[in-house]
Design a protein around this motif. Sequence first.
Motif, PDB file in Angstrom:
ATOM      1  N   ALA A  54      16.651 -23.684  24.180  1.00 18.16           N
ATOM      2  CA  ALA A  54      16.443 -23.820  26.335  1.00 18.16           C
ATOM      3  C   ALA A  54      17.296 -22.845  26.362  1.00 18.16           C
ATOM      4  O   ALA A  54      17.373 -21.805  27.055  1.00 18.16           O
ATOM      5  CB  ALA A  54      16.757 -25.120  26.901  1.00 18.16           C
ATOM      6  N   VAL A  55      18.654 -22.754  25.694  1.00 20.71           N
ATOM      7  CA  VAL A  55      20.036 -22.054  26.387  1.00 20.71           C
ATOM      8  C   VAL A  55      20.217 -20.620  25.073  1.00 20.71           C
ATOM      9  O   VAL A  55      20.350 -19.504  26.090  1.00 20.71           O
ATOM     10  CB  VAL A  55      21.126 -22.925  26.030  1.00 20.71           C
ATOM     11  CG1 VAL A  55      23.044 -21.873  26.503  1.00 20.71           C
ATOM     12  CG2 VAL A  55      21.073 -24.603  26.871  1.00 20.71           C
ATOM     13  N   VAL A  56      20.072 -20.273  24.411  1.00 23.35           N
ATOM     14  CA  VAL A  56      19.873 -18.953  23.941  1.00 23.35           C
ATOM     15  C   VAL A  56      18.953 -18.718  23.559  1.00 23.35           C
ATOM     16  O   VAL A  56      19.052 -17.105  23.936  1.00 23.35           O
ATOM     17  CB  VAL A  56      20.280 -19.861  21.942  1.00 23.35           C
ATOM     18  CG1 VAL A  56      20.455 -17.921  21.330  1.00 23.35           C
ATOM     19  CG2 VAL A  56      21.085 -20.492  22.400  1.00 23.35           C
ATOM     20  N   VAL A  57      17.661 -18.427  23.265  1.00 19.59           N
ATOM     21  CA  VAL A  57      16.464 -18.441  23.006  1.00 19.59           C
ATOM     22  C   VAL A  57      15.856 -17.042  24.384  1.00 19.59           C
ATOM     23  O   VAL A  57      15.572 -16.285  24.164  1.00 19.59           O
ATOM     24  CB  VAL A  57      15.444 -18.909  22.257  1.00 19.59           C
ATOM     25  CG1 VAL A  57      13.996 -17.879  22.448  1.00 19.59           C
ATOM     26  CG2 VAL A  57      15.592 -20.054  20.631  1.00 19.59           C
ATOM     27  N   PRO A  58      15.637 -18.171  25.418  1.00 17.24           N
ATOM     28  CA  PRO A  58      15.602 -17.316  26.854  1.00 17.24           C
ATOM     29  C   PRO A  58      16.313 -15.643  26.824  1.00 17.24           C
ATOM     30  O   PRO A  58      15.676 -14.787  27.158  1.00 17.24           O
ATOM     31  CB  PRO A  58      14.694 -18.474  27.660  1.00 17.24           C
ATOM     32  CG  PRO A  58      15.040 -19.741  27.068  1.00 17.24           C
ATOM     33  CD  PRO A  58      16.085 -19.378  25.650  1.00 17.24           C
ATOM     34  N   PRO A  59      16.756 -16.153  26.448  1.00 25.28           N
ATOM     35  CA  PRO A  59      18.247 -14.208  26.973  1.00 25.28           C
ATOM     36  C   PRO A  59      18.066 -13.890  26.115  1.00 25.28           C
ATOM     37  O   PRO A  59      17.666 -12.304  26.210  1.00 25.28           O
ATOM     38  CB  PRO A  59      19.835 -15.248  27.515  1.00 25.28           C
ATOM     39  CG  PRO A  59      19.375 -16.308  27.067  1.00 25.28           C
ATOM     40  CD  PRO A  59      18.706 -16.574  26.666  1.00 25.28           C
ATOM     41  N   LEU A  60      17.823 -14.397  25.076  1.00 23.96           N
ATOM     42  CA  LEU A  60      18.210 -12.883  24.448  1.00 23.96           C
ATOM     43  C   LEU A  60      16.071 -12.494  24.121  1.00 23.96           C
ATOM     44  O   LEU A  60      16.211 -11.252  24.118  1.00 23.96           O
ATOM     45  CB  LEU A  60      17.748 -13.431  22.546  1.00 23.96           C
ATOM     46  CG  LEU A  60      19.308 -14.012  21.764  1.00 23.96           C
ATOM     47  CD1 LEU A  60      19.043 -14.768  20.844  1.00 23.96           C
ATOM     48  CD2 LEU A  60      20.624 -12.918  21.948  1.00 23.96           C
ATOM     49  N   LEU A  61      15.347 -13.195  24.395  1.00 24.60           N
ATOM     50  CA  LEU A  61      13.772 -12.595  24.501  1.00 24.60           C
ATOM     51  C   LEU A  61      13.359 -12.235  25.616  1.00 24.60           C
ATOM     52  O   LEU A  61      13.311 -11.005  25.397  1.00 24.60           O
ATOM     53  CB  LEU A  61      13.194 -13.728  24.842  1.00 24.60           C
ATOM     54  CG  LEU A  61      11.670 -13.718  24.561  1.00 24.60           C
ATOM     55  CD1 LEU A  61      11.607 -12.628  22.867  1.00 24.60           C
ATOM     56  CD2 LEU A  61       9.938 -15.264  24.338  1.00 24.60           C
ATOM     57  N   TYR A  62      14.298 -11.866  26.894  1.00 18.51           N
ATOM     58  CA  TYR A  62      14.537 -11.559  28.502  1.00 18.51           C
ATOM     59  C   TYR A  62      14.826 -10.664  28.121  1.00 18.51           C
ATOM     60  O   TYR A  62      14.512  -9.355  28.057  1.00 18.51           O
ATOM     61  CB  TYR A  62      15.256 -12.041  29.258  1.00 18.51           C
ATOM     62  CG  TYR A  62      15.162 -11.695  30.465  1.00 18.51           C
ATOM     63  CD1 TYR A  62      13.844 -11.988  31.294  1.00 18.51           C
ATOM     64  CD2 TYR A  62      15.941 -10.464  31.091  1.00 18.51           C
ATOM     65  CE1 TYR A  62      13.633 -12.008  33.057  1.00 18.51           C
ATOM     66  CE2 TYR A  62      15.364  -9.739  32.422  1.00 18.51           C
ATOM     67  CZ  TYR A  62      14.928 -10.340  32.814  1.00 18.51           C
ATOM     68  OH  TYR A  62      14.861 -10.149  34.265  1.00 18.51           O
ATOM     69  N   SER A  63      15.640 -10.182  27.057  1.00 15.82           N
ATOM     70  CA  SER A  63      16.681  -9.286  27.075  1.00 15.82           C
ATOM     71  C   SER A  63      16.340  -8.116  26.088  1.00 15.82           C
ATOM     72  O   SER A  63      15.994  -5.991  26.675  1.00 15.82           O
ATOM     73  CB  SER A  63      18.156  -9.048  26.443  1.00 15.82           C
ATOM     74  OG  SER A  63      18.511  -8.202  26.361  1.00 15.82           O
ATOM     75  N   ALA A  64      15.400  -8.217  24.647  1.00 18.24           N
ATOM     76  CA  ALA A  64      14.146  -7.894  24.607  1.00 18.24           C
ATOM     77  C   ALA A  64      13.727  -6.617  24.242  1.00 18.24           C
ATOM     78  O   ALA A  64      12.975  -5.489  24.364  1.00 18.24           O
ATOM     79  CB  ALA A  64      13.590  -7.737  23.452  1.00 18.24           C
ATOM     80  N   THR A  65      12.555  -7.666  26.013  1.00 12.75           N
ATOM     81  CA  THR A  65      11.475  -7.139  26.495  1.00 12.75           C
ATOM     82  C   THR A  65      12.085  -5.897  27.727  1.00 12.75           C
ATOM     83  O   THR A  65      11.229  -5.375  27.956  1.00 12.75           O
ATOM     84  CB  THR A  65      11.148  -9.027  26.768  1.00 12.75           C
ATOM     85  OG1 THR A  65      10.891  -9.206  26.119  1.00 12.75           O
ATOM     86  CG2 THR A  65       9.582  -8.030  27.668  1.00 12.75           C
ATOM     87  N   ARG A  66      13.442  -6.150  28.233  1.00 13.40           N
ATOM     88  CA  ARG A  66      13.304  -5.070  29.161  1.00 13.40           C
ATOM     89  C   ARG A  66      13.510  -3.902  28.855  1.00 13.40           C
ATOM     90  O   ARG A  66      13.201  -3.160  29.720  1.00 13.40           O
ATOM     91  CB  ARG A  66      14.976  -5.722  29.728  1.00 13.40           C
ATOM     92  CG  ARG A  66      15.087  -6.898  30.410  1.00 13.40           C
ATOM     93  CD  ARG A  66      17.019  -7.132  30.817  1.00 13.40           C
ATOM     94  NE  ARG A  66      17.073  -5.894  31.560  1.00 13.40           N
ATOM     95  CZ  ARG A  66      17.907  -5.253  31.176  1.00 13.40           C
ATOM     96  NH1 ARG A  66      18.572  -4.606  29.685  1.00 13.40           N
ATOM     97  NH2 ARG A  66      18.496  -4.306  31.674  1.00 13.40           N
ATOM     98  N   GLY A  67      13.645  -3.666  27.128  1.00  8.99           N
ATOM     99  CA  GLY A  67      13.866  -2.379  26.919  1.00  8.99           C
ATOM    100  C   GLY A  67      12.028  -1.823  26.360  1.00  8.99           C
ATOM    101  O   GLY A  67      11.999  -1.048  25.746  1.00  8.99           O
ATOM    102  N   ALA A  68      11.370  -2.918  26.248  1.00  8.08           N
ATOM    103  CA  ALA A  68       9.886  -2.858  25.593  1.00  8.08           C
ATOM    104  C   ALA A  68       9.297  -1.552  26.345  1.00  8.08           C
ATOM    105  O   ALA A  68       9.670  -2.022  27.506  1.00  8.08           O
ATOM    106  CB  ALA A  68       8.944  -3.662  25.633  1.00  8.08           C
ATOM    107  N   SER A  69       8.191  -0.894  26.301  1.00  7.16           N
ATOM    108  CA  SER A  69       7.504   0.452  26.296  1.00  7.16           C
ATOM    109  C   SER A  69       5.901  -0.882  27.147  1.00  7.16           C
ATOM    110  O   SER A  69       5.339  -1.232  26.067  1.00  7.16           O
ATOM    111  CB  SER A  69       7.375   1.002  25.804  1.00  7.16           C
ATOM    112  OG  SER A  69       5.661   1.708  26.396  1.00  7.16           O
TER     113      SER A  69
END
Length: 511
Positions: A54-69
């Motif tokens: 609940a605390v670690v995975v969501p921000p990591l995933l959000y950050s990875a998606t930000r730079g995706a095309s």
Amino acid sequence: MQLLLIIIGAGIAVSAIARKRNVEPGMIIVVLAAAASFIPAVPRLELDSEFILAVVVPPLLYSATRGASFAAFGANLRAIITLGVLLVLLTAGLLGLVASWLLPTIGAAAFVLGSVLAPPDTITTVSHGDEIGLPKRVTSILTGESLVNDATALTLFSIAIGVVGGEHASWQHGALELLRNAVVGIGIGALFALMTLWIRKRLGNPTLETALVLLVPFTAFLVAEEAGASGILAVVTAAFSISINLTLDPRHQYPGAYRTRLQERSFWPVLDFVLETFVFAYIGLQLRFVFEDLAGSREPGLVRTLVAAGVLLVVAIGFRLVAVYLLFGRWTLRNHLIKRRSERDESFRNAYEQARQRRNRGGGEPLDPPTQKETLLVGWIGMRGILTLAAAGAIPKDVAGRDAILAIALLVTLGTLLTQGTTIGWLTRRLRFDLSGERAEEEGLREQGRRIVAGASAEPATDPDASFEAQRLALGRAVMERRLTEEIAREMIEDIDLRQAARHTAHPAGA
């Protein structure tokens, strides 16, 4: 708290050394933390099973998606769904069956282990794609796969945990649950994106805007999970929508947004580093205690668990290679058969060409299956990482075989990092991809982008900020019209943001 500070401090030093030697820092952190766990004075860290997911995975995933095309995601959708959904389902099922054979005493928890080990974590590798020399097609496929397979694996994980807890489930129920989770999760993510876009432009303060966006991955994930949907897909959808609209869509531009974008570009990498360091170190520090628990139990026992980990490691690596070849090979065979039939049957050829035109991506030809070299590289890049470790740590303590699953997840992750993670650069060099065409195309797009910016700058504007805004809007229109890629436009918008910030620093308002 003291141990946590030591972990982060050590992570900074380890990462600095690892990056200079082109080694994955997470691998070294896990190994060192696992070794440190055998120091007698090191205590066992105990966290709630839901904390990491609940605390670690969501921000990591959000950050990875930000730079995706988004365009690259759509262009490679077939390959991404094949790997991110079908391959994850097959892998989870196979590893679950193998685990149930190797460790019969853990019962249905074998399929919990299968879902934990199923999703590879390719985002970290892709983030160093230019340094490694990965072709753009491979990068796009692996990025999309990593965003989709997390949702598939976590849905399977939730179903498997429910079965272990006594809930009734069937294949039909599982398929419907997966579909419902996906649809509802995407809907919740889109709703959060709309609310965030509406609120953000009305705050007028970079700190408040960044804080708002920081809340999105946590709230979208938790709301979706409470609704029984995919929190991962909710986060991915929200991240895609917010990132693309705030950067490229003229309808969501507003004065001062450049300050927030610059702040976020510095903020998210720092948060990623802290969270990744924490997860790798936390799981590594569990090793001695998990081994002690296993050694003190009759079933499955330490030796049997170690053997199971070795077998599952080999199966996970081998099955991905074989499955990727078969799945992509089926695509190649289908295209070959269609081509041969088209040569013989004119009416079929005409109908097929019409279908291709309807499916084309912005006027371009639909993508062919990956080449043999690309297939081999995609098949080999299958390291387990953050999600595997986080999901293993999130297993409730009353689940039978939890210690064995934790140990196997850690050992398989280490094994894939050591075997696959350390050889990707070597394999890429051996395959000798010709990237000259890609690089020439990118440089041509950059030149076109510079002309677009120069044309927008030439328009008369009494306010310098209006000139910068016109340049960004021109780039955004070029992306919408398929004259420029998202990656190149974002690169050039970052340069515009920096120039605008520099101008305000040199000529502050009222000076």
